[in-house]
Design a protein around this motif. Sequence first.
Motif, PDB file in Angstrom:
ATOM      1  N   GLY A   1       0.958  -1.191  -0.069  1.00  0.00           N
ATOM      2  CA  GLY A   1      -0.024  -0.059   0.022  1.00  0.00           C
ATOM      3  C   GLY A   1       0.859   1.086   0.228  1.00  0.00           C
ATOM      4  N   LYS A   2       1.893   1.215   0.970  1.00  0.00           N
ATOM      5  CA  LYS A   2       2.959   2.542   0.862  1.00  0.00           C
ATOM      6  C   LYS A   2       3.659   2.506  -0.443  1.00  0.00           C
ATOM      7  CE  LYS A   2       3.583   1.984   5.589  1.00  0.00           C
ATOM      8  NZ  LYS A   2       2.495   2.818   6.113  1.00  0.00           N
ATOM      9  N   ILE A   3       4.017   1.292  -1.094  1.00  0.00           N
ATOM     10  CA  ILE A   3       4.474   1.531  -2.511  1.00  0.00           C
ATOM     11  C   ILE A   3       3.288   2.173  -3.436  1.00  0.00           C
ATOM     12  CG2 ILE A   3       5.421   0.273  -4.549  1.00  0.00           C
ATOM     13  CD1 ILE A   3       6.831  -1.658  -2.471  1.00  0.00           C
ATOM     14  N   ASP A   4       2.463   1.627  -3.453  1.00  0.00           N
ATOM     15  CA  ASP A   4       1.278   2.223  -4.248  1.00  0.00           C
ATOM     16  C   ASP A   4       1.023   3.575  -4.115  1.00  0.00           C
ATOM     17  OD1 ASP A   4       0.768  -0.233  -5.429  1.00  0.00           O
ATOM     18  OD2 ASP A   4      -0.809  -0.662  -4.574  1.00  0.00           O
ATOM     19  N   LEU A   5       0.903   4.237  -2.951  1.00  0.00           N
ATOM     20  CA  LEU A   5       0.847   5.578  -2.464  1.00  0.00           C
ATOM     21  C   LEU A   5       2.116   6.328  -3.170  1.00  0.00           C
ATOM     22  CD1 LEU A   5      -0.874   7.717  -1.111  1.00  0.00           C
ATOM     23  CD2 LEU A   5       0.720   6.998   1.212  1.00  0.00           C
ATOM     24  N   PHE A   6       3.326   5.806  -2.897  1.00  0.00           N
ATOM     25  CA  PHE A   6       4.529   6.454  -3.404  1.00  0.00           C
ATOM     26  C   PHE A   6       4.501   6.672  -4.992  1.00  0.00           C
ATOM     27  CE2 PHE A   6       8.710   6.250  -5.318  1.00  0.00           C
ATOM     28  CZ  PHE A   6       9.400   7.263  -5.083  1.00  0.00           C
ATOM     29  N   GLU A   7       3.949   5.621  -5.744  1.00  0.00           N
ATOM     30  CA  GLU A   7       3.951   5.563  -7.175  1.00  0.00           C
ATOM     31  C   GLU A   7       2.981   6.702  -7.403  1.00  0.00           C
ATOM     32  OE1 GLU A   7       2.850   1.931  -8.665  1.00  0.00           O
ATOM     33  OE2 GLU A   7       4.865   1.087  -8.746  1.00  0.00           O
ATOM     34  N   LYS A   8       1.760   6.727  -6.728  1.00  0.00           N
ATOM     35  CA  LYS A   8       0.744   7.693  -7.004  1.00  0.00           C
ATOM     36  C   LYS A   8       1.284   9.107  -7.175  1.00  0.00           C
ATOM     37  CE  LYS A   8      -3.722   9.269  -5.209  1.00  0.00           C
ATOM     38  NZ  LYS A   8      -4.763   9.065  -3.970  1.00  0.00           N
ATOM     39  N   TRP A   9       2.059   9.477  -6.012  1.00  0.00           N
ATOM     40  CA  TRP A   9       2.595  10.760  -6.072  1.00  0.00           C
ATOM     41  C   TRP A   9       3.581  10.902  -7.000  1.00  0.00           C
ATOM     42  CZ3 TRP A   9       0.365  14.628  -3.834  1.00  0.00           C
ATOM     43  CH2 TRP A   9      -0.517  14.489  -2.990  1.00  0.00           C
ATOM     44  N   TYR A  10       4.308  10.113  -6.921  1.00  0.00           N
ATOM     45  CA  TYR A  10       5.555  10.029  -8.043  1.00  0.00           C
ATOM     46  C   TYR A  10       5.019  10.504  -9.504  1.00  0.00           C
ATOM     47  CZ  TYR A  10       9.578   9.105 -10.998  1.00  0.00           C
ATOM     48  OH  TYR A  10      10.541   9.201 -11.947  1.00  0.00           O
TER      49      TYR A  10
ATOM     50  N   ARG B   1       2.126  12.041 -10.031  1.00  0.00           N
ATOM     51  CA  ARG B   1       1.769  13.422 -10.076  1.00  0.00           C
ATOM     52  C   ARG B   1       2.690  14.477  -9.926  1.00  0.00           C
ATOM     53  NH1 ARG B   1      -2.987  13.293  -5.302  1.00  0.00           N
ATOM     54  NH2 ARG B   1      -4.516  11.967  -6.249  1.00  0.00           N
ATOM     55  N   PHE B   2       3.846  14.079  -9.450  1.00  0.00           N
ATOM     56  CA  PHE B   2       5.174  15.001  -9.506  1.00  0.00           C
ATOM     57  C   PHE B   2       5.786  15.078 -10.741  1.00  0.00           C
ATOM     58  CE2 PHE B   2       9.642  15.919  -8.489  1.00  0.00           C
ATOM     59  CZ  PHE B   2       9.420  17.122  -8.038  1.00  0.00           C
ATOM     60  N   THR B   3       5.837  14.028 -11.355  1.00  0.00           N
ATOM     61  CA  THR B   3       6.490  14.011 -12.773  1.00  0.00           C
ATOM     62  C   THR B   3       5.568  14.159 -13.850  1.00  0.00           C
ATOM     63  OG1 THR B   3       6.129  11.500 -12.862  1.00  0.00           O
ATOM     64  CG2 THR B   3       8.380  12.444 -12.053  1.00  0.00           C
ATOM     65  N   LEU B   4       4.271  14.499 -13.520  1.00  0.00           N
ATOM     66  CA  LEU B   4       3.353  14.901 -14.718  1.00  0.00           C
ATOM     67  C   LEU B   4       2.842  13.649 -15.576  1.00  0.00           C
ATOM     68  CD1 LEU B   4       4.424  18.567 -15.647  1.00  0.00           C
ATOM     69  CD2 LEU B   4       2.631  17.656 -13.939  1.00  0.00           C
ATOM     70  N   THR B   5       3.241  12.415 -15.095  1.00  0.00           N
ATOM     71  CA  THR B   5       2.939  11.201 -15.932  1.00  0.00           C
ATOM     72  C   THR B   5       1.577  11.085 -16.140  1.00  0.00           C
ATOM     73  OG1 THR B   5       4.975  10.125 -15.159  1.00  0.00           O
ATOM     74  CG2 THR B   5       3.350   8.837 -16.095  1.00  0.00           C
ATOM     75  N   VAL B   6       0.685  11.472 -15.173  1.00  0.00           N
ATOM     76  CA  VAL B   6      -0.673  11.171 -15.419  1.00  0.00           C
ATOM     77  C   VAL B   6      -1.203  12.164 -16.463  1.00  0.00           C
ATOM     78  CG1 VAL B   6      -2.934  11.645 -14.277  1.00  0.00           C
ATOM     79  CG2 VAL B   6      -1.149  10.756 -12.943  1.00  0.00           C
TER      80      VAL B   6
END
Length: 111
Positions: free
Chosen positions: A39-48, A50-55
């Motif tokens: 769950g923590k890895i998923d949260l990190f990926e989600k914020w990463y 967002r930060f890198t504008l991948t979304v």
Amino acid sequence: MKCSKCKTDNAIKANYCKKCAKKFTKKEKEKAYQKTIYGKIDLFEKWYNRFTLTVILDHWIFKTLVIIFILSFGILFCLENGTHLKILGNDMYDIYYTKDNKAYYLISKEN
């Protein structure tokens, strides 16, 4: 995951409590999952992302808009400048055109 009714420890992916058979809600299961390392890895990926504008950059609408922009820029450039090669004037050479050969000649000037 702890049962809210009898406080018994259960497996993370359990649907029911092993002691009292209480059914876990989706919200309880998600909360328990978020406490795990996965769950923590998923949260990190989600914020990463967002930060890198991948979304935004990986979205099909963005990619379509970029392609439309590039194509429209190319079409506009061709309409304004034409599709033929243009020789620009310069002080370093003279341009001559022969009608017999239908060819351009560039004769450089000596300094």
